[in-house]
Write an enzyme that holds these catalytic residues in place. Structure first.
Site, PDB file in Angstrom:
ATOM      1  N   LYS A  74       0.927  -1.040  -0.037  1.00 15.28           N
ATOM      2  CA  LYS A  74       0.088  -0.271   0.153  1.00 15.28           C
ATOM      3  C   LYS A  74       0.492   1.059   0.069  1.00 15.28           C
ATOM      4  CE  LYS A  74      -3.908   0.181  -0.506  1.00 15.28           C
ATOM      5  NZ  LYS A  74      -4.714  -0.994  -1.378  1.00 15.28           N
ATOM      6  N   SER A 105      -3.060 -12.387   3.763  1.00 11.85           N
ATOM      7  CA  SER A 105      -2.785 -12.011   2.142  1.00 11.85           C
ATOM      8  C   SER A 105      -2.213 -12.469   1.070  1.00 11.85           C
ATOM      9  CB  SER A 105      -3.795 -10.849   1.171  1.00 11.85           C
ATOM     10  OG  SER A 105      -2.758 -10.260   2.222  1.00 11.85           O
TER      11      SER A 105
HETATM   12  C1  LIG Z   1      -2.476  -6.606   3.435  1.00 11.77           C
HETATM   13  C2  LIG Z   1      -2.977  -7.210   2.618  1.00 11.77           C
HETATM   14  N1  LIG Z   1      -3.438  -7.821   1.182  1.00 11.77           N
HETATM   15  C3  LIG Z   1      -3.646  -7.419  -0.551  1.00 11.77           C
HETATM   16  C4  LIG Z   1      -4.041  -6.085   0.159  1.00 11.77           C
HETATM   17  C5  LIG Z   1      -4.969  -5.235  -1.468  1.00 11.77           C
HETATM   18  O1  LIG Z   1      -4.862  -4.629  -2.390  1.00 11.77           O
HETATM   19  P1  LIG Z   1      -5.309  -3.372  -3.128  1.00 11.77           P
HETATM   20  O2  LIG Z   1      -5.835  -2.913  -2.206  1.00 11.77           O
HETATM   21  O3  LIG Z   1      -4.320  -2.606  -4.135  1.00 11.77           O
HETATM   22  O4  LIG Z   1      -6.606  -4.399  -3.793  1.00 11.77           O
HETATM   23  C6  LIG Z   1      -4.549  -5.225   0.955  1.00 11.77           C
HETATM   24  C7  LIG Z   1      -4.347  -3.385   0.353  1.00 11.77           C
HETATM   25  O5  LIG Z   1      -5.927  -3.479   1.024  1.00 11.77           O
HETATM   26  C8  LIG Z   1      -3.705  -5.708   1.719  1.00 11.77           C
HETATM   27  O6  LIG Z   1      -3.275  -4.727   3.047  1.00 11.77           O
END
Ligand SMILES: Cc1ncc(COP(=O)(O)O)c(C=O)c1O
Length: 313
Positions: free
Chosen positions: A51, A269
């Site tokens: 981010k 994630s």
């Molecule tokens: C830990 C984590 N994984 C994945 C994402 C997903 O990324 P994006 O917001 O670009 O879809 C985020 C952010 O939202 C995140 O904080």
């Protein structure tokens, strides 16, 4: 890519992006098809997550457009890594930051963001991230002159960060060999921006989105779109070729595998992303190059020591 020792950065913001691409040999062995699997180490960004890219782009674009002026405070709803990224960049540039978060966010998030000087306003823990979005919209509507609201779910600078950065970096780091890009969906910025870059410039690359398979899931940072407010930047037509629905257990299992067998202690994630990449690699073959994202570190989900002057060391 520049070697880390060659970098002499005039600003902290210059350390965002250009992250390493790491080959995941044990995941390739699990797939057993001859496909390669690589991951962008987004935890190497100075704020510790993917981010940093979106926050930097949104703040720089708002400053350039005259939307974020010295009399304004940046406000947004985020219980996650974007809050840390806004806080870091705000501190580096002297921009005041206020974040709206559900009251039950982890102690780690509260301690890290407030250490940078950020103010937190708590929304109902019963309403989750959608409740925080509704609350920030109300606060801004009541006093629009006071705030700059980047709205990461609607701000084109969020995917633009990935269109300008993540996508071209992957292309160069794989010497143009990438065949599949797989990423989970939070705001959808990573998938939309990187995916759009590939479709505009190297349209043969398959772009796959990963979502938790259930509204109540344990893949922090990700959204199950069928049960969520749909982000305005989500425009999958012509960009996203398919969706992979990820059970929490599968993502967690791969997170555990990554820390024990690859030495990669990453968040859940990231485990979900690599689990999705493994599924893609299992259906691929020699010559295929699957790339995904390691969004942040696992230790982000632990409570850090509170930054407290009363501590005596
Ligand atoms: C830990 C984590 N994984 C994945 C994402 C997903 O990324 P994006 O917001 O670009 O879809 C985020 C952010 O939202 C995140 O904080």
């Amino acid at each position: 890519m520049t070697a880390a020792t060659d970098i002499a950065a005039p600003s902290l913001l210059d350390l965002v992006g250009d992250t390493p691409l790491l080959r995941l040999k044990s995941i390739e062995a699990k797939a057993g098809t001859g496909a390669e699997v690589w991951a962008k180490c987004e935890f190497a960004n100075p704020g510790g997550s993917v981010k940093d890219r979106a926050a930097r782009q949104m703040i720089l674009d708002a400053l350039a457009a005259g939307l974020l002026t010295p009399d304004k405070t940046l406000i947004d709803s985020t219980s996650g890594n974007t809050g840390v990224a806004y806080s870091m960049i705000g501190a580096a540039l002297g921009v005041p930051i206020t974040l709206v978060m559900p009251a039950n966010v982890s102690a780690a998030r509260k301690h890290i963001t407030t250490a940078y000087g950020t103010t937190i306003i708590y929304s109902s823990e019963l309403e989750g991230s959608d409740g925080a979005i509704r609350m920030v919209r109300k606060i801004v509507a009541e006093d629009p002159a006071r705030w700059y609201f980047p709205d990461q779910y609607s701000n084109p600078s969020n995917p633009r960060a990935h269109y300008l950065g993540t996508g071209p970096e992957i292309w160069h780091q794989t010497a143009g060999r990438v065949t599949h890009f797989v990423a989970g969906i939070g705001t959808t910025g990573t998938l939309m921006g990187t995916g759009r870059y590939f479709k505009d410039h190297h349209a043969h690359v398959r772009v796959l989105g990963m979502q938790p398979d259930d509204a109540l899931h344990g893949l922090e940072g990700l959204k199950h779109l069928p049960s969520s407010i749909i982000p305005a930047i989500w425009a999958p037509d012509g960009v996203v070729d398919d969706t992979i629905w990820m059970p929490t257990d599968e993502g967690w299992d791969v997170s555990e595998h990554l820390v024990r067998d690859e030495g990669l202690f990453v968040g859940h994630s990231s485990g979900g992303n690599v689990a999705a990449a493994l599924r893609v690699a299992r259906a691929a073959g020699p010559g295929d190059v699957v790339v995904t994202i390691l969004c942040d570190r696992g230790d982000r989900y632990f409570a850090p020591l509170a930054w407290d002057r009363k501590n005596v060391y």
